[in-house]
Scaffold this motif. Structure first.
Motif, PDB file in Angstrom:
ATOM      1  N   ASP A  69      16.016  17.528  21.743  1.00 30.24           N
ATOM      2  CA  ASP A  69      15.577  16.141  21.851  1.00 30.24           C
ATOM      3  C   ASP A  69      14.072  16.085  21.624  1.00 30.24           C
ATOM      4  OD1 ASP A  69      18.015  14.988  22.360  1.00 30.24           O
ATOM      5  OD2 ASP A  69      17.889  15.338  24.520  1.00 30.24           O
ATOM      6  N   PRO A  70      13.605  15.034  20.952  1.00 26.38           N
ATOM      7  CA  PRO A  70      12.164  14.922  20.708  1.00 26.38           C
ATOM      8  C   PRO A  70      11.444  14.269  21.880  1.00 26.38           C
ATOM      9  CG  PRO A  70      13.301  13.141  19.624  1.00 26.38           C
ATOM     10  CD  PRO A  70      14.364  13.949  20.311  1.00 26.38           C
ATOM     11  N   PHE A  71      10.202  14.629  22.037  1.00 22.93           N
ATOM     12  CA  PHE A  71       9.353  13.947  23.014  1.00 22.93           C
ATOM     13  C   PHE A  71       7.958  13.856  22.426  1.00 22.93           C
ATOM     14  CE2 PHE A  71       6.448  13.536  26.540  1.00 22.93           C
ATOM     15  CZ  PHE A  71       7.088  12.621  27.361  1.00 22.93           C
ATOM     16  N   CYS A  72       7.537  12.640  22.168  1.00 20.67           N
ATOM     17  CA  CYS A  72       6.273  12.470  21.449  1.00 20.67           C
ATOM     18  C   CYS A  72       5.329  11.499  22.151  1.00 20.67           C
ATOM     19  CB  CYS A  72       6.561  11.956  20.041  1.00 20.67           C
ATOM     20  SG  CYS A  72       5.084  11.529  19.113  1.00 20.67           S
ATOM     21  N   ILE A  73       4.100  11.926  22.238  1.00 18.01           N
ATOM     22  CA  ILE A  73       3.027  11.051  22.704  1.00 18.01           C
ATOM     23  C   ILE A  73       1.918  11.085  21.657  1.00 18.01           C
ATOM     24  CG2 ILE A  73       1.247  10.653  24.462  1.00 18.01           C
ATOM     25  CD1 ILE A  73       3.030  11.986  26.503  1.00 18.01           C
ATOM     26  N   VAL A  74       1.436   9.915  21.311  1.00 20.91           N
ATOM     27  CA  VAL A  74       0.284   9.867  20.408  1.00 20.91           C
ATOM     28  C   VAL A  74      -0.946   9.640  21.277  1.00 20.91           C
ATOM     29  CG1 VAL A  74      -0.801   8.663  18.485  1.00 20.91           C
ATOM     30  CG2 VAL A  74       1.683   8.958  18.528  1.00 20.91           C
ATOM     31  N   LEU A  75      -1.891  10.527  21.163  1.00 23.80           N
ATOM     32  CA  LEU A  75      -3.110  10.418  21.969  1.00 23.80           C
ATOM     33  C   LEU A  75      -3.870   9.139  21.619  1.00 23.80           C
ATOM     34  CD1 LEU A  75      -5.219  12.054  23.854  1.00 23.80           C
ATOM     35  CD2 LEU A  75      -6.372  12.533  21.691  1.00 23.80           C
ATOM     36  N   PRO A  76      -4.263   8.358  22.622  1.00 20.30           N
ATOM     37  CA  PRO A  76      -5.156   7.242  22.320  1.00 20.30           C
ATOM     38  C   PRO A  76      -6.423   7.840  21.699  1.00 20.30           C
ATOM     39  CG  PRO A  76      -4.328   7.084  24.562  1.00 20.30           C
ATOM     40  CD  PRO A  76      -3.950   8.442  24.052  1.00 20.30           C
ATOM     41  N   PRO A  77      -6.701   7.536  20.474  1.00 16.01           N
ATOM     42  CA  PRO A  77      -7.781   8.253  19.793  1.00 16.01           C
ATOM     43  C   PRO A  77      -9.146   7.954  20.392  1.00 16.01           C
ATOM     44  CG  PRO A  77      -7.042   6.397  18.472  1.00 16.01           C
ATOM     45  CD  PRO A  77      -6.107   6.493  19.629  1.00 16.01           C
ATOM     46  N   PRO A  78      -9.824   8.963  20.916  1.00 16.79           N
ATOM     47  CA  PRO A  78     -11.163   8.721  21.455  1.00 16.79           C
ATOM     48  C   PRO A  78     -12.111   8.311  20.333  1.00 16.79           C
ATOM     49  CG  PRO A  78     -10.304  10.833  22.221  1.00 16.79           C
ATOM     50  CD  PRO A  78      -9.390  10.348  21.139  1.00 16.79           C
ATOM     51  N   PHE A 128      10.580  11.585  15.487  1.00 16.50           N
ATOM     52  CA  PHE A 128       9.747  11.335  16.670  1.00 16.50           C
ATOM     53  C   PHE A 128       9.492   9.852  16.985  1.00 16.50           C
ATOM     54  CE2 PHE A 128       8.218  15.779  15.973  1.00 16.50           C
ATOM     55  CZ  PHE A 128       8.484  16.257  17.244  1.00 16.50           C
ATOM     56  N   TYR A 129       9.834   8.975  16.067  1.00 17.75           N
ATOM     57  CA  TYR A 129       9.556   7.551  16.286  1.00 17.75           C
ATOM     58  C   TYR A 129      10.845   6.797  16.583  1.00 17.75           C
ATOM     59  CZ  TYR A 129       7.160   3.053  15.671  1.00 17.75           C
ATOM     60  OH  TYR A 129       6.614   1.803  15.873  1.00 17.75           O
ATOM     61  N   PRO A 130      10.840   5.870  17.541  1.00 20.48           N
ATOM     62  CA  PRO A 130       9.749   5.451  18.423  1.00 20.48           C
ATOM     63  C   PRO A 130       9.276   6.583  19.335  1.00 20.48           C
ATOM     64  CG  PRO A 130      11.581   3.910  18.531  1.00 20.48           C
ATOM     65  CD  PRO A 130      12.054   5.078  17.763  1.00 20.48           C
ATOM     66  N   THR A 131       7.999   6.575  19.633  1.00 25.18           N
ATOM     67  CA  THR A 131       7.463   7.626  20.486  1.00 25.18           C
ATOM     68  C   THR A 131       7.969   7.426  21.914  1.00 25.18           C
ATOM     69  OG1 THR A 131       5.463   6.393  21.059  1.00 25.18           O
ATOM     70  CG2 THR A 131       5.387   7.739  19.054  1.00 25.18           C
ATOM     71  N   ALA A 132       7.835   8.474  22.704  1.00 27.53           N
ATOM     72  CA  ALA A 132       8.376   8.430  24.067  1.00 27.53           C
ATOM     73  C   ALA A 132       7.502   7.587  24.990  1.00 27.53           C
ATOM     74  CB  ALA A 132       8.514   9.845  24.609  1.00 27.53           C
ATOM     75  N   VAL A 133       6.219   7.911  25.016  1.00 35.09           N
ATOM     76  CA  VAL A 133       5.342   7.279  25.999  1.00 35.09           C
ATOM     77  C   VAL A 133       3.995   6.924  25.374  1.00 35.09           C
ATOM     78  CG1 VAL A 133       4.206   7.541  28.249  1.00 35.09           C
ATOM     79  CG2 VAL A 133       6.369   8.712  27.828  1.00 35.09           C
ATOM     80  N   MET A 134       3.478   5.782  25.752  1.00 32.68           N
ATOM     81  CA  MET A 134       2.077   5.477  25.485  1.00 32.68           C
ATOM     82  C   MET A 134       1.375   5.508  26.829  1.00 32.68           C
ATOM     83  SD  MET A 134      -0.693   4.739  24.015  1.00 32.68           S
ATOM     84  CE  MET A 134      -0.035   5.010  22.368  1.00 32.68           C
ATOM     85  N   GLU A 135       0.386   6.394  26.925  1.00 38.46           N
ATOM     86  CA  GLU A 135      -0.329   6.551  28.191  1.00 38.46           C
ATOM     87  C   GLU A 135      -1.765   6.169  27.957  1.00 38.46           C
ATOM     88  OE1 GLU A 135      -2.493   8.049  31.464  1.00 38.46           O
ATOM     89  OE2 GLU A 135      -2.880   8.518  29.382  1.00 38.46           O
ATOM     90  N   THR A 136      -2.243   5.210  28.728  1.00 37.51           N
ATOM     91  CA  THR A 136      -3.624   4.778  28.556  1.00 37.51           C
ATOM     92  C   THR A 136      -4.104   4.050  29.800  1.00 37.51           C
ATOM     93  OG1 THR A 136      -5.124   3.673  27.004  1.00 37.51           O
ATOM     94  CG2 THR A 136      -3.055   2.575  27.457  1.00 37.51           C
ATOM     95  N   GLY A 137      -5.371   3.645  29.801  1.00 39.37           N
ATOM     96  CA  GLY A 137      -5.931   2.958  30.964  1.00 39.37           C
ATOM     97  C   GLY A 137      -5.478   1.506  31.028  1.00 39.37           C
TER      98      GLY A 137
END
Length: 716
Positions: A33-42, A475-484
């Motif tokens: 199973d895929p698990f993908c997070i795209v880093l919020p680009p600094p 990988f798309y849709p990605t699993a999680v978007m993590e951000t502030g």
RNA sequence: GAGCCCGUGGCUCAGUGGUAGAGCGUUCGAUUCACAUUCGAAAGGUCGGUGGUUCAAAUCCACCCGGGCUCACCA
């Protein structure tokens, strides 16, 4: 093993081992199973700060799912950060006594490019120091040609669907930064301003007094407005006001927009300098060109000595002129909200300017539905309401920016002299070979660039699409978007809107929001307050694991994090504890004969009976089974801090303080059963802690296994 | 004006129905024992207030006080 865990001997080496060993490199593996997070680009314009260190939650999720056996992709990237970067760069120039006006567009762009590329590398190495399991082999930049192509394509698609329009509307314009902003980039400042009461003579006799916070703009007025049912002014509707000093005549009109209770119940209407006035004037078919230019200087006022004067100074001059003429009735203090530039603090001017807008109505409708239906789950869930409210209130998005540093808008204006084709535009992803309006003119491209958020909004799909289509399918849709949580509005809401529009799928299934890092007084950290904790200094001093753990330990999901150096020290101590448990296990494994304790003869069964030993082991196994279950449950519920607190407490205060003490004699007395059980549970704990403190757990893993073993090869 | 969050030992915070927890700080004791980046022990809280539900409330409900955030309004 050393007596202490010295992170300096391990962190850098282990990171290279992982990165070069391909542990972070994702591939398409349909058996998993895929698990993908795209880093919020600094932003590629400065060093990392603690806000970036909070992305540790993403590392926690990625490493956890790796250990669970999923194929993980954590995609690295960097943002060109349009206005932010240009602002930073201009500060650089200023130090050298220069400004952006000293360069042509091309030179300025390429200078900023070089500046950004240098910063980007620094920033990326800092992310490595944090131990982030990012896939660097696929790293993306918002201005990579293939990303730009996708961004342009999205604009074209929106345009084809009639969702892009060009309009001459009031935009929030910073006369100092020289660009417009969307409504989201406006910083509201509460101030005690002044309310000026100005008496306007009425041609038919008498006068009306209007109350305004911006007296200078009366020079651009088109009408005076009252409420249609306001008895005080019934007889005056339709009369003519003669503007003081310039003697220009404007009508008195009626509109229900006026609040009779405010001020004097009369409003001056300045369509070119106030959004509400703009709307009302449009309704009544009134218009007058702006009396303020884009540099913030007065123009076309009808007063020669005012034209060319900067707005702030002009206000004072005009007020004193009005006073001299007896037109100023009074000035009262007034609580008001000032719209200022979030970058430089200059008061923003609403100014009419032709810009590209996105009609967000259909986009937000889809987005709200996705969130409501839990096709996108928000964690912690209290933010769901907030996100829906944000989406509901979204207004059309001005995507044009008058800056050089950004993706140039792929819109072209027809230059044909044919009057019919005046101000005609077409959109083309690639540089067009001929004008798509008239077919023959030498069209010109819009000078403006996209709002950075326009490309950011496409980040989850644009990045993966440019790897290749098999990655996108997998990988798309990605699993999680993590951000502030602070960029829920600016970013998350827009990713959902644009992502769904372009891919007809949600860009991510979950959103996890982390809090802001604060100091012991609960203040936001800022350079001006001098309370900044530099993550890189802390890593230097206590190790990356200690910093990572300190950001998570004892916190509540989505709550703000109070960080102090003491807390980081405490977490470094925990890492050392983990190390020393391993050391103890290694030493007891070899069955060393320890000196006899008082009352216990060396070589005897050492006081603890076998049955008591078994009983204790059984108790431990039972207790650990509960911990394991809770741990995975916490992950399922996105309660990452709870899972970590649980492990901290269990390993230190139960496993070490209690069970090791209980079983110590038995283990060192040669009980293989005890040693093996303890070892097994300890190894499981290392795995469970690895997502949080990857370095020390891997370091220990290597100590107790073969050299080239990695904890990342193990599975829960 | 609407919505959300928070108020727990000296400090910073966990804890959502069943005898108050952690980190740091304080006091006392322990070092040839895996770890003094340690271990053992102690002091310290009427869980913001009031009322209610319950056999039982930090935890659920209502209102109030104090702090913060988001959205809307802002001539």
């Amino acid at each position: 093993m050393d007596k202490k865990y010295n992170f300096r001997n391990y962190e850098e080496e282990l990171y290279s081992f992982w990165e070069q060993g391909g542990y972070f490199t994702a591939k398409v593996d349909k058996s998993k199973d895929p698990f993908c997070i795209v880093l919020p680009p600094p932003n590629a314009n400065a060093d990392l700060h603690l806000g970036h260190a909070m992305y540790v939650y993403e590392d926690v999720m990625i490493r956890y799912h790796k250990l669970k056996g999923l194929e993980t992709l954590w995609l690295a990237g960097a943002d060109h950060a349009g206005i932010e970067t240009q602002f930073v760069y201009e500060k650089h120039l200023k130090k050298q006594g220069k400004s952006r006006f000293d360069f042509d567009r091309k030179t300025l762009f390429s200078d900023i490019w070089d500046f950004v590329m240098k910063n980007r590398e620094t920033m990326e190495n800092q992310l490595r120091k944090l131990g982030f399991a990012l896939d660097w082999s696929k790293k993306k930049f918002t201005m990579d040609p293939d990303i730009v192509k996708i961004v342009n394509n999205t604009f074209k698609h929106l345009h084809d669907d009639g969702l892009i329009y060009r309009a001459n509307r009031l935009v929030n314009y910073c006369t100092s930064c020289g660009t417009s902003f969307s409504d989201l980039e406006v910083a509201d400042k509460e101030v005690t301003g002044k309310l000026y009461y100005i008496k306007f003579p009425v041609k038919e006799g008498g006068s009306v007094t209007i109350a305004t916070t911006r007296p200078e703009t009366y020079l651009g007025d088109v009408a005076v407005m009252v409420h249609p049912e306001d008895k005080r002014y019934q007889g005056m509707i339709g009369n003519t006001v003669v503007l003081p000093l310039i003697d220009r005549e404007i009508p008195i009109i009626a509109d229900e927009y006026v609040d009779p209770k405010f001020g004097t119940g009369t409003v001056k209407v300045t369509p070119a300098h106030d959004e509400n006035d703009f709307q009302v004037a449009k309704k009544h078919g009134l218009w007058r060109d702006p009396i303020l230019n884009f540099d913030g200087h007065m123009q076309h006022t009808g007063l020669d000595d005012i034209d060319g004067v900067y707005v702030v100074k002009a206000r004072k001059l005009i007020v004193s002129k009005l006073e001299e003429g007896g037109f100023l009735e009074k000035i009262t203090p007034h609580e008001m909200i000032l719209h200022t530039c979030y970058r430089c603090g200059t008061t923003l001017e609403p100014l009419p300017k032709e810009q590209w807008f996105i009609n967000v109505e259909p986009l937000k409708k889809n987005a709200i539905e996705r969130v409501r239906n839990d096709e996108i789950n928000i964690h912690p869930k209290r933010f769901k309401k907030q996100l829906i409210q944000i989406l509901e209130n979204f207004i059309d998005w001005n995507v044009s920016r008058q800056i050089v540093w950004g993706i140039r808008i792929p819109a072209y204006q027809c230059q044909s002299s044919n009057v019919k084709n005046q101000n005609k535009w077409f959109v083309s992803v690639q540089k067009p070979s001929s004008c798509q309006i008239c077919g023959e003119c030498s069209f010109i491209q819009d000078e403006d660039t996209f709002d950075t958020w326009f490309s950011s909004a496409q980040w989850p799909f644009a990045t993966i699409q440019t790897i290749d289509s098999s990655f996108f399918d997998y990988f798309y849709p990605t699993a999680v978007m993590e951000t502030g949580y602070d960029i829920l509005r600016a970013w998350v809401s827009r990713m959902i809107m644009i992502g769904y529009f372009e891919t007809k799928a949600v860009p991510f299934k979950h959103v996890f929001l982390h809090g802001m890092v604060r100091d012991l007084k609960g203040q936001k950290m800022s350079k001006s307050k001098g309370n900044v904790i530099n993550p890189l200094d802390m890593i230097e001093k206590y190790g990356a694991d200690a910093l990572r753990a300190a950001l998570i330990f004892g916190t509540k999901e989505g709550g703000d994090v109070v960080l102090s150096e003491d807390k980081i020290v405490a977490m470094r101590n925990f890492c050392n504890k983990i190390w020393n448990i391993a050391r103890f296990l290694e030493m007891s494994k070899t069955n060393v004969v320890i000196p006899a304790k008082a009352g216990i003869q060396a070589g005897s069964p050492i006081g603890v009976g076998d049955d008591v030993l078994r009983e204790t082991l059984k108790k431990l196994q039972k207790e650990f089974a509960v911990v394991q279950k809770q741990y995975h449950l916490h992950f399922k519920k996105f309660e990452f801090a709870k899972a970590f607190d649980l492990m901290y407490d269990f390993l230190w205060h139960r496993y070490a303080d209690f069970y090791i003490e209980e079983l110590k004699d038995g283990m060192q007395g040669g009980s293989i059963e005890a040693s093996q059980s303890m070892m097994k549970i300890y190894h499981a704990c290392l795995q469970m802690l690895h997502p949080y403190i990857p370095f020390v757990t891997e370091a220990v893993w290597k100590e107790v296994h073969e050299e080239d073993a990695s904890i990342l090869d193990s599975r829960f």
